[in-house]
Motif scaffolding. Structure first.
Motif, PDB file in Angstrom:
ATOM      1  N   THR A  87       0.810  -1.220   0.000  1.00 54.64           N
ATOM      2  CA  THR A  87       0.000   0.000   0.000  1.00 54.64           C
ATOM      3  C   THR A  87       0.843   1.270   0.000  1.00 54.64           C
ATOM      4  O   THR A  87       0.454   2.266  -0.599  1.00 54.64           O
ATOM      5  CB  THR A  87      -0.946   0.026   1.214  1.00 54.64           C
ATOM      6  OG1 THR A  87      -0.182  -0.122   2.403  1.00 54.64           O
ATOM      7  CG2 THR A  87      -1.987  -1.048   1.114  1.00 54.64           C
ATOM      8  N   LEU A  88       2.011   1.262   0.631  1.00 52.43           N
ATOM      9  CA  LEU A  88       2.792   2.483   0.767  1.00 52.43           C
ATOM     10  C   LEU A  88       3.871   2.673  -0.305  1.00 52.43           C
ATOM     11  O   LEU A  88       4.074   3.783  -0.784  1.00 52.43           O
ATOM     12  CB  LEU A  88       3.461   2.536   2.151  1.00 52.43           C
ATOM     13  CG  LEU A  88       2.520   2.550   3.358  1.00 52.43           C
ATOM     14  CD1 LEU A  88       3.329   2.516   4.647  1.00 52.43           C
ATOM     15  CD2 LEU A  88       1.617   3.775   3.319  1.00 52.43           C
ATOM     16  N   SER A  90       4.945   0.061  -3.016  1.00 54.36           N
ATOM     17  CA  SER A  90       5.050  -0.817  -4.183  1.00 54.36           C
ATOM     18  C   SER A  90       4.892  -0.092  -5.515  1.00 54.36           C
ATOM     19  O   SER A  90       5.776  -0.157  -6.375  1.00 54.36           O
ATOM     20  CB  SER A  90       4.015  -1.941  -4.082  1.00 54.36           C
ATOM     21  OG  SER A  90       4.116  -2.789  -5.193  1.00 54.36           O
ATOM     22  N   ASP A  91       3.775   0.599  -5.709  1.00 57.75           N
ATOM     23  CA  ASP A  91       3.529   1.240  -7.005  1.00 57.75           C
ATOM     24  C   ASP A  91       4.567   2.308  -7.310  1.00 57.75           C
ATOM     25  O   ASP A  91       5.025   2.439  -8.450  1.00 57.75           O
ATOM     26  CB  ASP A  91       2.120   1.838  -7.045  1.00 57.75           C
ATOM     27  CG  ASP A  91       1.037   0.767  -7.056  1.00 57.75           C
ATOM     28  OD1 ASP A  91       1.329  -0.338  -7.550  1.00 57.75           O
ATOM     29  OD2 ASP A  91      -0.087   1.034  -6.579  1.00 57.75           O
ATOM     30  N   MET A  92       4.944   3.068  -6.295  1.00 59.78           N
ATOM     31  CA  MET A  92       5.935   4.114  -6.502  1.00 59.78           C
ATOM     32  C   MET A  92       7.284   3.514  -6.912  1.00 59.78           C
ATOM     33  O   MET A  92       7.919   3.991  -7.857  1.00 59.78           O
ATOM     34  CB  MET A  92       6.111   4.928  -5.212  1.00 59.78           C
ATOM     35  CG  MET A  92       7.106   6.056  -5.335  1.00 59.78           C
ATOM     36  SD  MET A  92       7.334   6.956  -3.801  1.00 59.78           S
ATOM     37  CE  MET A  92       8.008   5.722  -2.729  1.00 59.78           C
ATOM     38  N   ILE A  93       7.704   2.470  -6.254  1.00 62.62           N
ATOM     39  CA  ILE A  93       8.998   1.838  -6.577  1.00 62.62           C
ATOM     40  C   ILE A  93       8.956   1.205  -7.960  1.00 62.62           C
ATOM     41  O   ILE A  93       9.872   1.390  -8.769  1.00 62.62           O
ATOM     42  CB  ILE A  93       9.381   0.808  -5.498  1.00 62.62           C
ATOM     43  CG1 ILE A  93       9.785   1.547  -4.215  1.00 62.62           C
ATOM     44  CG2 ILE A  93      10.502  -0.101  -5.977  1.00 62.62           C
ATOM     45  CD1 ILE A  93      10.096   0.652  -3.059  1.00 62.62           C
ATOM     46  N   VAL A  94       7.880   0.468  -8.257  1.00 63.38           N
ATOM     47  CA  VAL A  94       7.785  -0.194  -9.563  1.00 63.38           C
ATOM     48  C   VAL A  94       7.785   0.828 -10.691  1.00 63.38           C
ATOM     49  O   VAL A  94       8.517   0.685 -11.685  1.00 63.38           O
ATOM     50  CB  VAL A  94       6.526  -1.096  -9.627  1.00 63.38           C
ATOM     51  CG1 VAL A  94       6.273  -1.578 -11.036  1.00 63.38           C
ATOM     52  CG2 VAL A  94       6.668  -2.278  -8.687  1.00 63.38           C
ATOM     53  N   ASN A  95       6.994   1.881 -10.559  1.00 63.50           N
ATOM     54  CA  ASN A  95       6.930   2.898 -11.612  1.00 63.50           C
ATOM     55  C   ASN A  95       8.260   3.621 -11.792  1.00 63.50           C
ATOM     56  O   ASN A  95       8.728   3.811 -12.920  1.00 63.50           O
ATOM     57  CB  ASN A  95       5.816   3.910 -11.322  1.00 63.50           C
ATOM     58  CG  ASN A  95       4.444   3.292 -11.472  1.00 63.50           C
ATOM     59  OD1 ASN A  95       4.254   2.336 -12.202  1.00 63.50           O
ATOM     60  ND2 ASN A  95       3.485   3.832 -10.748  1.00 63.50           N
ATOM     61  N   SER A  96       8.873   4.044 -10.691  1.00 65.93           N
ATOM     62  CA  SER A  96      10.119   4.813 -10.807  1.00 65.93           C
ATOM     63  C   SER A  96      11.265   3.947 -11.331  1.00 65.93           C
ATOM     64  O   SER A  96      12.035   4.390 -12.200  1.00 65.93           O
ATOM     65  CB  SER A  96      10.479   5.459  -9.478  1.00 65.93           C
ATOM     66  OG  SER A  96      10.670   4.475  -8.486  1.00 65.93           O
ATOM     67  N   VAL A  97      11.384   2.736 -10.857  1.00 66.63           N
ATOM     68  CA  VAL A  97      12.464   1.860 -11.331  1.00 66.63           C
ATOM     69  C   VAL A  97      12.247   1.494 -12.795  1.00 66.63           C
ATOM     70  O   VAL A  97      13.199   1.472 -13.588  1.00 66.63           O
ATOM     71  CB  VAL A  97      12.577   0.595 -10.446  1.00 66.63           C
ATOM     72  CG1 VAL A  97      13.530  -0.416 -11.053  1.00 66.63           C
ATOM     73  CG2 VAL A  97      13.036   0.971  -9.039  1.00 66.63           C
TER      74      VAL A  97
END
Length: 187
Positions: A87-88, A90-97
């Motif tokens: 929730t905190l 995952s999406d941010m890390i996947v998108n940025s990487v």
């Protein structure tokens, strides 16, 4: 605080950390899937391999830290760690990487695209040249074939003429012989 409670609290926090690590590894798999398109079959195989590896990781963790005893709060700690990460972060890390890797791969992708265009250009040119050469060679081959056929026909005609001359000579000899025989018979 009691030493036993401190050990259990530490184990609970480690379980949360392992849940975070498991989801981080799964995000690496998600990033790979975004960069390279997969079929459903390969998605299923990757998930199966991930969960088998995760279960071995969890078993090793439980065996090493808690002597192989499965406790509800350790499973709950891993689930909490997974949910927190999902929730905190995952999406941010996947998108940025994913964006970062695509930016790094863009020059390589551009170079590969240019190389493909050059290869296509060369293959089209080579096909045209091959077609022209094929047509010319076919014409040359046909002209040789025509010359060969003419030579054969000429040699056949020459043989026919020789045979015809031989037949004429034989007939003339035969006629002269017959005339001689008639003259001798008339005398």
């Amino acid at each position: 605080m009691n030493h036993a409670i401190t050990v259990e609290l530490e184990f609970f926090l480690i379980s949360i950390l392992w849940g975070l690590i498991l989801m981080l590894v799964y995000d690496a798999l998600r990033i790979l899937r975004r960069l390279i398109k997969h079929d459903e079959f390969f998605l299923a195989v990757e998930d199966l391999i991930y969960w088998v590896a995760a279960s071995l990781f969890i078993f090793a963790m439980l065996f090493k830290v808690n002597n192989g005893i499965i406790r509800g709060f350790s499973i709950m700690g891993m689930a909490i760690g997974m949910l927190l990460y999902r929730t905190l972060l995952s999406d941010m890390i996947v998108n940025s990487v994913t964006r970062f890797i695509k930016v790094l791969l863009r020059p390589i992708s551009l170079a590969v695209r240019k190389i493909k265009q050059f290869i296509m250009f060369l293959s089209i040119r080579i096909k045209k040249i091959a077609k022209i050469l094929y047509v010319r060679l076919k014409k040359v081959f046909n002209s040789f074939k025509i010359k060969r056929d003419k030579r054969k026909q000429a040699s056949i005609a020459k043989k026919d003429r020789k045979n015809a001359e031989k037949l004429k000579k034989k007939e003339q000899k035969k006629r002269t012989k017959e005339l001689k025989q008639k003259k001798e018979a008339n005398m």
